[in-house]
Design a protein around this motif. Structure first.
Motif, PDB file in Angstrom:
ATOM      1  N   LEU A 172       0.837  -1.213   0.000  1.00 16.56           N
ATOM      2  CA  LEU A 172       0.000   0.000   0.000  1.00 16.56           C
ATOM      3  C   LEU A 172       0.864   1.253   0.000  1.00 16.56           C
ATOM      4  N   ALA A 173       2.050   1.143  -0.554  1.00 17.45           N
ATOM      5  CA  ALA A 173       2.971   2.276  -0.575  1.00 17.45           C
ATOM      6  C   ALA A 173       2.592   3.269  -1.663  1.00 17.45           C
ATOM      7  N   GLU A 174       2.984   4.516  -1.454  1.00 12.86           N
ATOM      8  CA  GLU A 174       2.885   5.539  -2.488  1.00 12.86           C
ATOM      9  C   GLU A 174       4.078   5.321  -3.420  1.00 12.86           C
ATOM     10  N   ALA A 175       3.886   4.454  -4.389  1.00 13.98           N
ATOM     11  CA  ALA A 175       5.009   3.962  -5.193  1.00 13.98           C
ATOM     12  C   ALA A 175       5.033   4.612  -6.564  1.00 13.98           C
ATOM     13  N   ASP A 176       5.986   5.490  -6.759  1.00 12.90           N
ATOM     14  CA  ASP A 176       6.225   6.152  -8.032  1.00 12.90           C
ATOM     15  C   ASP A 176       7.561   5.647  -8.556  1.00 12.90           C
ATOM     16  N   ALA A 177       7.563   5.082  -9.761  1.00  9.80           N
ATOM     17  CA  ALA A 177       8.800   4.522 -10.312  1.00  9.80           C
ATOM     18  C   ALA A 177       9.908   5.564 -10.374  1.00  9.80           C
ATOM     19  N   ALA A 178       9.560   6.833 -10.541  1.00  8.93           N
ATOM     20  CA  ALA A 178      10.574   7.884 -10.625  1.00  8.93           C
ATOM     21  C   ALA A 178      11.257   8.115  -9.282  1.00  8.93           C
ATOM     22  N   ARG A 179      10.625   7.663  -8.210  1.00 10.27           N
ATOM     23  CA  ARG A 179      11.196   7.840  -6.869  1.00 10.27           C
ATOM     24  C   ARG A 179      11.711   6.515  -6.316  1.00 10.27           C
ATOM     25  N   MET A 180      11.901   5.545  -7.172  1.00  7.55           N
ATOM     26  CA  MET A 180      12.378   4.224  -6.768  1.00  7.55           C
ATOM     27  C   MET A 180      13.776   3.973  -7.315  1.00  7.55           C
ATOM     28  N   VAL A 181      14.627   3.391  -6.466  1.00  8.73           N
ATOM     29  CA  VAL A 181      15.967   2.959  -6.864  1.00  8.73           C
ATOM     30  C   VAL A 181      16.061   1.468  -6.567  1.00  8.73           C
ATOM     31  N   LEU A 182      16.482   0.688  -7.560  1.00 10.05           N
ATOM     32  CA  LEU A 182      16.601  -0.752  -7.370  1.00 10.05           C
ATOM     33  C   LEU A 182      17.906  -1.087  -6.652  1.00 10.05           C
ATOM     34  N   THR A 183      17.853  -2.138  -5.827  1.00 12.43           N
ATOM     35  CA  THR A 183      19.007  -2.550  -5.042  1.00 12.43           C
ATOM     36  C   THR A 183      19.185  -4.066  -5.141  1.00 12.43           C
ATOM     37  N   ALA A 184      20.304  -4.528  -4.630  1.00 10.57           N
ATOM     38  CA  ALA A 184      20.598  -5.967  -4.644  1.00 10.57           C
ATOM     39  C   ALA A 184      20.045  -6.613  -3.373  1.00 10.57           C
ATOM     40  N   GLY A 185      18.748  -6.541  -3.204  1.00 10.99           N
ATOM     41  CA  GLY A 185      18.096  -7.139  -2.047  1.00 10.99           C
ATOM     42  C   GLY A 185      17.792  -6.127  -0.955  1.00 10.99           C
ATOM     43  N   GLY A 186      17.107  -6.616   0.098  1.00  8.97           N
ATOM     44  CA  GLY A 186      16.686  -5.737   1.181  1.00  8.97           C
ATOM     45  C   GLY A 186      17.829  -5.223   2.032  1.00  8.97           C
ATOM     46  N   GLN A 187      18.822  -6.074   2.335  1.00  7.59           N
ATOM     47  CA  GLN A 187      19.967  -5.623   3.130  1.00  7.59           C
ATOM     48  C   GLN A 187      20.711  -4.501   2.408  1.00  7.59           C
ATOM     49  N   HIS A 188      20.877  -4.648   1.120  1.00 12.17           N
ATOM     50  CA  HIS A 188      21.522  -3.598   0.329  1.00 12.17           C
ATOM     51  C   HIS A 188      20.683  -2.326   0.350  1.00 12.17           C
ATOM     52  N   ALA A 189      19.368  -2.470   0.305  1.00 12.61           N
ATOM     53  CA  ALA A 189      18.483  -1.302   0.353  1.00 12.61           C
ATOM     54  C   ALA A 189      18.657  -0.545   1.661  1.00 12.61           C
ATOM     55  N   ILE A 190      18.729  -1.275   2.779  1.00  9.65           N
ATOM     56  CA  ILE A 190      18.943  -0.637   4.078  1.00  9.65           C
ATOM     57  C   ILE A 190      20.283   0.095   4.095  1.00  9.65           C
ATOM     58  N   ASP A 191      21.306  -0.571   3.623  1.00 10.21           N
ATOM     59  CA  ASP A 191      22.642   0.014   3.623  1.00 10.21           C
ATOM     60  C   ASP A 191      22.682   1.280   2.771  1.00 10.21           C
ATOM     61  N   MET A 192      22.023   1.257   1.617  1.00 10.91           N
ATOM     62  CA  MET A 192      22.003   2.423   0.740  1.00 10.91           C
ATOM     63  C   MET A 192      21.238   3.583   1.379  1.00 10.91           C
ATOM     64  N   ALA A 193      20.132   3.276   2.056  1.00 18.05           N
ATOM     65  CA  ALA A 193      19.358   4.332   2.715  1.00 18.05           C
ATOM     66  C   ALA A 193      20.181   4.999   3.813  1.00 18.05           C
ATOM     67  N   LEU A 194      20.899   4.193   4.601  1.00 19.85           N
ATOM     68  CA  LEU A 194      21.742   4.766   5.650  1.00 19.85           C
ATOM     69  C   LEU A 194      22.843   5.631   5.051  1.00 19.85           C
ATOM     70  N   ARG A 195      23.460   5.153   3.968  1.00 23.11           N
ATOM     71  CA  ARG A 195      24.566   5.909   3.362  1.00 23.11           C
ATOM     72  C   ARG A 195      24.084   7.220   2.744  1.00 23.11           C
TER      73      ARG A 195
END
Length: 464
Positions: free
Chosen positions: A156-179
């Motif tokens: 149920l996210a407000e999901a806009d492809a223009a505001r999405m960045v693909l990552t190599a899995g969830g752990q990578h997504a967390i790491d990228m968000a922190l960085r």
């Protein structure tokens, strides 16, 4: 090689901690090399003039610190040096061990669906050649559109492809968000018990992590308010749906209260929704309630296949370039080839079938856990991959985990998830997805039930 017998007279504090401290010093000085087998509990107890329970507790403390490891039927051995971030690593285990220690997706037979998708991709040489090339760090637009629809449908996210960045899995997504959001020395708030993966990333990035107290719903708004005033954090990481390890899910009112605190203190929220698709019903994610103040991390790897390594970050527009920079610096881009398989499964409906099968297995596993552990404080959530068991007195989590391991069942104590040096609840996380076969899960649960019912061997651990 002579048997190691430490001199604990120079160490202060409880004797079990003195033994563990002596062990740490001996390892550091090379007196206990990697792979060396330690004395049996009885042998060391007799040599030091302490009880077997004291030695058992000392070995459990050393195992918690990563100094040693117990091997079923073989003894306790000095572990290779490992970083604090290794507390959630995957290790090979013997076939006869029931591994309830890690939240891994059930192993369905995916060979035929994979073959069909791979064959379909190979039918178009031009499109396949594109998948094999380098691409911008955010990922292919068409793949982001597919995953944005998935996130909207299942989170149920407000999901806009223009505001999405693909990552190599969830752990990578967390790491990228922190960085993207924090720098070395910044304060990151988390639940007092949290996913070890975020602690691993925070440690490597030299962030200062501070815990926020929880209740049965998760984060306490009052405690969050106090932490914001005390620490001036840059960001908050939290899991509002199927929290790991407690299974808590925040109500809508609680989510709004958390957002209110963070908005007033200008704290960016990093929302972990990796397990979110498993929830039957959950309130709107924080990201949908406050799109400009929340970065949502998600993944299909956890619910479809770990090998796909396909995750994503949905962020306010101003953060997307920084997330792209982080991805490019770490791996240039997430694999468009594995993302193509994930997208094909989403578009042809197989992903939904797999997700439903996953949910049904976890629902059955939770029911089985309640049946075996009836009468104990076991907390589950519909379709969650794990359960949370609060131990009755006088049991202590670290000793319970160690004894379960000796009997062939691997579980994780609250200490694995604890943030900071505060009091840790006497709780255990059971990764029900680790043994989806009913017979194997039943065997593990029966071992745990036996430890709960016959507490006399563990009772002495609590009276030093």
């Amino acid at each position: 090689m002579s048997v190691w017998i430490p001199d604990i007279s120079k160490y202060s504090g409880p004797r079990y901690k003195a033994i563990a401290a002596a062990m740490a010093d001996a390892i550091r000085h090379g007196d206990l090399p990697v792979g060396m087998r330690l004395p049996t509990h009885r042998h060391l107890a007799d040599a030091l003039g302490v009880t077997v329970g004291t030695v058992t507790r000392a070995y459990a403390e050393a195992e918690r610190l990563g100094l040693v490891e117990g091997r079923v039927g073989k003894g306790t051995f000095v572990s290779p040096p490992r970083h604090a971030t290794n507390r959630f690593a995957i290790h090979d285990v013997d076939d006869d061990v029931v591994d309830l220690s890690l939240n891994l997706p059930p192993r369905f037979d995916l060979a035929e669906p994979f073959r069909r998708s791979a064959d379909a991709l190979a039918q178009d040489p031009q499109a396949f050649a594109q998948l094999m090339a380098y691409h911008p760090e955010a990922g292919l637009s068409e793949q982001r559109q597919v995953l944005a629809r998935w996130a909207h449908t299942h989170l149920l996210a407000e999901a806009d492809a223009a505001r999405m960045v693909l990552t190599a899995g969830g752990q990578h997504a967390i790491d990228m968000a922190l960085r993207a959001v924090l720098r070395a020395g910044d304060v990151l708030l988390t639940e007092q018990l949290t996913y070890p993966g975020v602690l691993a990333s925070a440690t490597q990035q030299e962030l200062v992590v501070r815990p926020v107290l929880m209740d049965e719903e998760g984060l306490c708004p009052e405690a969050l308010e106090s932490a914001c005033r005390q620490y001036a954090p840059r960001a908050l990481y939290c899991t509002p749906t199927l929290q790991n390890p407690t299974t808590a899910t925040m109500s809508l009112a609680r989510r709004e209260a958390i957002i209110d605190v963070c908005r007033r203190h200008q704290v960016m929220i990093i929302e972990d929704q990796v397990n979110g698709p498993l929830a039957d019903q959950a309130p709107l994610p924080l990201q949908a309630l406050h799109p400009e103040g929340v970065i949502l991390v998600g993944s299909v790897s956890k619910v479809l296949s770990g090998a796909l390594r396909t995750g994503f970050v949905i962020a306010p527009e101003r953060w997307v370039p920084l997330l792209g920079d982080a991805v490019r610096a770490s791996c240039w881009m997430a694999s468009p080839l594995t993302a193509a398989i994930a997208c094909d499964w989403i578009q042809n409906g197989f992903a939904d079938e797999l997700l439903q099968g996953h949910r049904e297995l976890m629902r059955e596993a939770a029911s089985q856990a309640h049946a075996h552990l009836e009468g104990y404080d076991l907390r589950t959530a519909p379709c969650a991959m794990h359960a949370w068991l609060t131990l009755p007195e006088p049991l202590r989590a670290e000793q319970f985990v160690a004894e379960a391991a000796r009997q062939g069942v691997l579980i994780k104590s609250a200490g694995t998830f604890a943030v900071g040096q505060g009091a840790v609840p006497q709780g255990i996380r059971l990764a029900l997805s680790g043994a989806p076969e009913p017979e194997r899960l039943a065997r593990g649960l029966e071992v745990l039930k036996g430890l709960l019912e016959h507490r006399s061997p563990l009772r002495r651990y609590a009276v030093f």
